[in-house]
Write a protein that holds these residues in place. Structure first.
Motif, PDB file in Angstrom:
ATOM      1  N   LEU A 316       0.855  -1.184   0.000  1.00 55.82           N
ATOM      2  CA  LEU A 316       0.000   0.000   0.000  1.00 55.82           C
ATOM      3  C   LEU A 316       0.894   1.237   0.000  1.00 55.82           C
ATOM      4  CD1 LEU A 316      -2.786   1.375   0.257  1.00 55.82           C
ATOM      5  CD2 LEU A 316      -2.510   1.225   2.751  1.00 55.82           C
ATOM      6  N   MET A 317       0.609   2.153  -0.906  1.00 57.04           N
ATOM      7  CA  MET A 317       1.373   3.394  -1.025  1.00 57.04           C
ATOM      8  C   MET A 317       0.429   4.579  -0.884  1.00 57.04           C
ATOM      9  SD  MET A 317       3.934   2.440  -4.178  1.00 57.04           S
ATOM     10  CE  MET A 317       4.612   4.080  -4.130  1.00 57.04           C
ATOM     11  N   VAL A 318       0.775   5.506  -0.007  1.00 58.29           N
ATOM     12  CA  VAL A 318       0.003   6.729   0.180  1.00 58.29           C
ATOM     13  C   VAL A 318       0.966   7.899   0.265  1.00 58.29           C
ATOM     14  CG1 VAL A 318      -1.930   5.577   1.330  1.00 58.29           C
ATOM     15  CG2 VAL A 318      -0.002   6.397   2.678  1.00 58.29           C
ATOM     16  N   ASP A 319       0.463   9.106  -0.030  1.00 56.72           N
ATOM     17  CA  ASP A 319       1.294  10.296   0.060  1.00 56.72           C
ATOM     18  C   ASP A 319       1.724  10.528   1.504  1.00 56.72           C
ATOM     19  OD1 ASP A 319       1.025  10.715  -2.636  1.00 56.72           O
ATOM     20  OD2 ASP A 319      -0.722  12.026  -2.411  1.00 56.72           O
ATOM     21  N   SER A 320       3.001  10.783   1.688  1.00 58.15           N
ATOM     22  CA  SER A 320       3.538  10.969   3.030  1.00 58.15           C
ATOM     23  C   SER A 320       3.265  12.387   3.521  1.00 58.15           C
ATOM     24  CB  SER A 320       5.042  10.687   3.045  1.00 58.15           C
ATOM     25  OG  SER A 320       5.571  10.888   4.326  1.00 58.15           O
ATOM     26  N   GLN A 321       2.934  12.513   4.801  1.00 58.94           N
ATOM     27  CA  GLN A 321       2.687  13.810   5.426  1.00 58.94           C
ATOM     28  C   GLN A 321       3.858  14.254   6.300  1.00 58.94           C
ATOM     29  OE1 GLN A 321      -0.024  15.397   4.481  1.00 58.94           O
ATOM     30  NE2 GLN A 321      -0.694  13.583   3.302  1.00 58.94           N
ATOM     31  N   ILE A 322       4.929  13.482   6.298  1.00 62.93           N
ATOM     32  CA  ILE A 322       6.103  13.805   7.116  1.00 62.93           C
ATOM     33  C   ILE A 322       7.325  13.853   6.210  1.00 62.93           C
ATOM     34  CG2 ILE A 322       5.129  12.838   9.241  1.00 62.93           C
ATOM     35  CD1 ILE A 322       6.668  10.296   8.712  1.00 62.93           C
ATOM     36  N   PRO A 323       8.391  14.526   6.635  1.00 61.01           N
ATOM     37  CA  PRO A 323       9.582  14.626   5.777  1.00 61.01           C
ATOM     38  C   PRO A 323      10.213  13.276   5.469  1.00 61.01           C
ATOM     39  CG  PRO A 323       9.637  16.286   7.509  1.00 61.01           C
ATOM     40  CD  PRO A 323       8.494  15.381   7.836  1.00 61.01           C
ATOM     41  N   SER A 324      10.214  12.359   6.440  1.00 64.01           N
ATOM     42  CA  SER A 324      10.794  11.025   6.229  1.00 64.01           C
ATOM     43  C   SER A 324       9.663  10.023   6.051  1.00 64.01           C
ATOM     44  CB  SER A 324      11.676  10.628   7.411  1.00 64.01           C
ATOM     45  OG  SER A 324      12.740  11.539   7.572  1.00 64.01           O
ATOM     46  N   PRO A 325       9.401   9.545   4.841  1.00 70.84           N
ATOM     47  CA  PRO A 325       8.290   8.616   4.608  1.00 70.84           C
ATOM     48  C   PRO A 325       8.459   7.322   5.407  1.00 70.84           C
ATOM     49  CG  PRO A 325       9.094   9.525   2.535  1.00 70.84           C
ATOM     50  CD  PRO A 325      10.084   9.907   3.586  1.00 70.84           C
ATOM     51  N   ARG A 326       7.345   6.740   5.782  1.00 70.51           N
ATOM     52  CA  ARG A 326       7.363   5.500   6.549  1.00 70.51           C
ATOM     53  C   ARG A 326       7.611   4.311   5.636  1.00 70.51           C
ATOM     54  NH1 ARG A 326       2.845   8.246   8.614  1.00 70.51           N
ATOM     55  NH2 ARG A 326       3.039   8.872  10.807  1.00 70.51           N
ATOM     56  N   ARG A 327       8.317   3.322   6.182  1.00 72.19           N
ATOM     57  CA  ARG A 327       8.520   2.038   5.516  1.00 72.19           C
ATOM     58  C   ARG A 327       8.197   0.959   6.546  1.00 72.19           C
ATOM     59  NH1 ARG A 327       8.625   5.261   1.996  1.00 72.19           N
ATOM     60  NH2 ARG A 327      10.195   5.555   0.375  1.00 72.19           N
ATOM     61  N   THR A 328       7.002   0.385   6.485  1.00 72.78           N
ATOM     62  CA  THR A 328       6.522  -0.550   7.490  1.00 72.78           C
ATOM     63  C   THR A 328       6.289  -1.901   6.843  1.00 72.78           C
ATOM     64  OG1 THR A 328       5.415   1.279   8.629  1.00 72.78           O
ATOM     65  CG2 THR A 328       4.777  -0.957   9.257  1.00 72.78           C
ATOM     66  N   THR A 329       6.726  -2.959   7.535  1.00 75.16           N
ATOM     67  CA  THR A 329       6.571  -4.317   7.017  1.00 75.16           C
ATOM     68  C   THR A 329       5.918  -5.196   8.080  1.00 75.16           C
ATOM     69  OG1 THR A 329       8.750  -5.031   7.794  1.00 75.16           O
ATOM     70  CG2 THR A 329       8.619  -4.081   5.580  1.00 75.16           C
ATOM     71  N   SER A 330       5.240  -6.240   7.629  1.00 72.24           N
ATOM     72  CA  SER A 330       4.645  -7.242   8.514  1.00 72.24           C
ATOM     73  C   SER A 330       4.738  -8.598   7.835  1.00 72.24           C
ATOM     74  CB  SER A 330       3.181  -6.904   8.821  1.00 72.24           C
ATOM     75  OG  SER A 330       2.580  -7.914   9.603  1.00 72.24           O
TER      76      SER A 330
END
Length: 505
Positions: A316-330
């Motif tokens: 899932l990709m969404v526009d980031s609202q923070i300077p450092s985009p999140r990279r989350t895995t499960s």
């Protein structure tokens, strides 16, 4: 006057030994230099000098061809998935250690095994050191694990356990657990290295002398290692690891050590309210049933030991609202996902810099082998373009840093499993070997060829291709002519159903 001579006898010097690995040391140290364990070196007295003379033998040595191998024939436990991992069943006299985290289902599984393996010729003795007999009976009622030939005892003393063995004379002994039983002849609390060694040694001797199969339940430490001395794993014949997320239904038994079979087999189980049940076809737990495909999903085939399992990867990709985009895995390894994202952006032309990216697996399965790299890359690209992949497609392959798609082991076995479940198309590395009849396989050499499988990318490439009769206009305007895309995506991918590349938005 003759001088007197005195003869001094040296006192025996105390010796020290590590209670974890048995290493002998001349002096005390805080950390054993052999196993690196802290606080396990203890004084045990002087090292006596002993000489062992030859003694009587229990049985004369014979040529190996004259030894009867029928006495070591495995007997089924009544649970096919456990028999698969054990190599066909329990061998008489074999000692099996089953270890796992609390709440994973060890006691539930072994109580089910105890009831199914109990017969009039082979009684089963279930000894619990953690629960009362009434608590075990309640669980047996819940999972329907009752048998007239199943005997239950709640004991925590080794002598009492050996007494029950003499009285019942079982063909199968289940001890839950080895860390809760203690010997009155030794000092120390149950679960200590000396106690575990003594309990395991006594039960192993009883099993070998009687031809009685024994299943020992073992605890694990915080880092997942089997609690107690490492010697315990060396003494037993089979070591099994019971794995599973407590929030998921899937449970997996892996063979770590097996003197009677292979260690690359796994058994799959499903834990539910009525107990635990073996899964002959566990791929359904890892797939999401949908009427239509959705963007950001791709199917792959992973190998658990020798067993191929079809699993679903989601992104899932969404526009980031923070300077450092999140990279989350499960369910996936974060370092490997970071590498795949870099390859997709650099060699696949997918812009990921200002996007939060979430990747996960379905059903609680954990994918660690590199064969899922290609599926992750396609799922990320599918989410980026908001274009679903066909539902009858599987992707298998390892992705390198240069963008190449590498071959993985067991491609033919993976394709056969995918074909058995009804998948008709596959993206694989070059030279996949024998392909199942009726399955269409597309070989991709790099990530660029693989990403052209996306219908949205094919339309974009077709839009850039020159139309008929426009060549002279293009030359007159001195505009570069974009070559048409490769032929194989339209020829092969156009037949995929139910997704039509002309209807995908």
């Amino acid at each position: 006057m003759a001088a007197r001579t005195s003869k001094t006898t040296a006192k025996p010097r105390p010796a020290y030994r590590c209670t974890e690995c048995g290493n002998q040391l001349p002096k005390w140290v805080g950390r054993c230099p052999e196993c690196n364990a802290w606080g396990t070196v203890e004084e045990y007295g002087a090292v006596p000098i002993r000489t062992t003379a030859a003694g009587p033998v229990s049985a004369p040595a014979r040529p190996i061809g004259q030894v009867d191998g029928q006495v070591a024939t495995a007997r089924s436990t009544g649970v096919p998935e456990l028999d698969r991992v054990l190599g066909g069943g329990l061998v008489p006299g074999a000692v099996v250690l089953l270890a796992g985290e609390p709440g994973v289902g060890k006691s539930t599984l072994l109580l089910d095994v105890a009831a199914k393996a109990a017969t009039s010729q082979h009684r089963t003795l279930y000894v619990t050191g953690e629960e009362s007999a009434g608590q075990v009976r309640l669980r047996a009622d819940r999972i329907n694990a009752l048998s007239d030939h199943l005997y239950l005892a709640a004991e925590s003393d080794l002598g009492a356990v050996l007494g029950h063995i003499e009285q019942v004379n079982p063909g199968l002994l289940i001890l839950d657990s080895v860390q809760t039983i203690a010997s009155a002849e030794l000092d120390g609390a149950p679960g200590g290295p000396a106690q575990v060694r003594e309990v395991a040694g006594a039960l192993i001797r009883a099993s070998k002398d009687r031809g009685m199969a024994t299943l020992l339940v073992g605890h694990v430490t915080k880092d997942g290692q089997i609690a107690g001395p490492r010697l315990l794993e060396h003494l037993v014949d089979v070591v099994l690891s019971f794995e599973g997320d407590r929030h998921a239904r899937l449970r997996i038994i892996r063979g770590i050590k097996n003197r009677y079979g292979a260690t690359d087999e796994v058994g799959c189980f499903e834990l539910h309210d009525e107990g635990i049940e073996g899964l002959a076809d566990p791929s359904g737990l890892f797939l999401t049933r949908r009427d239509k495909p959705v963007p950001g999903t791709c199917l792959t085939v992973t190998l658990e030991g020798k067993r191929p399992l079809v699993a679903e990867v989601q992104a899932l990709m969404v526009d980031s609202q923070i300077p450092s985009p999140r990279r989350t895995t499960s369910g996936l390894e974060s370092p490997r996902i970071a590498m795949i994202l870099a390859v997709v952006e650099r060699h696949g032309g997918v812009k990921l810099g200002k996007q939060d990216i979430y990747t996960a697996t379905v059903g609680g399965v954990k994918l660690s082998e590199p064969s899922a790299d290609l599926a992750v890359a396609l799922a990320v690209a599918s989410s980026s373009t908001d274009t679903p992949l066909p539902s009858n497609l599987v992707a298998i392959g390892e992705v390198g840093l240069a963008g190449e798609v590498r071959r993985v082991t067991g491609v033919q076995r993976r394709l056969a499993e995918a074909h058995r479940l009804g998948f008709t198309h596959a993206l694989v590395p070059p030279d996949p070997g024998k392909v199942p009849p009726g399955m269409k396989v597309v070989e991709v050499a790099d990530i660029g060829e693989a990403l052209r499988a996306l219908p949205g990318r094919r339309r974009a490439a077709a839009a850039k291709a020159p139309v008929k009769g426009a060549e002279h206009r293009s030359q007159a305007n001195k505009a570069p002519v974009v070559p048409p895309p490769a032929a194989w995506p339209e020829e092969v991918m156009g037949s995929w159903e139910p997704v039509d590349s002309d209807e995908v938005v």
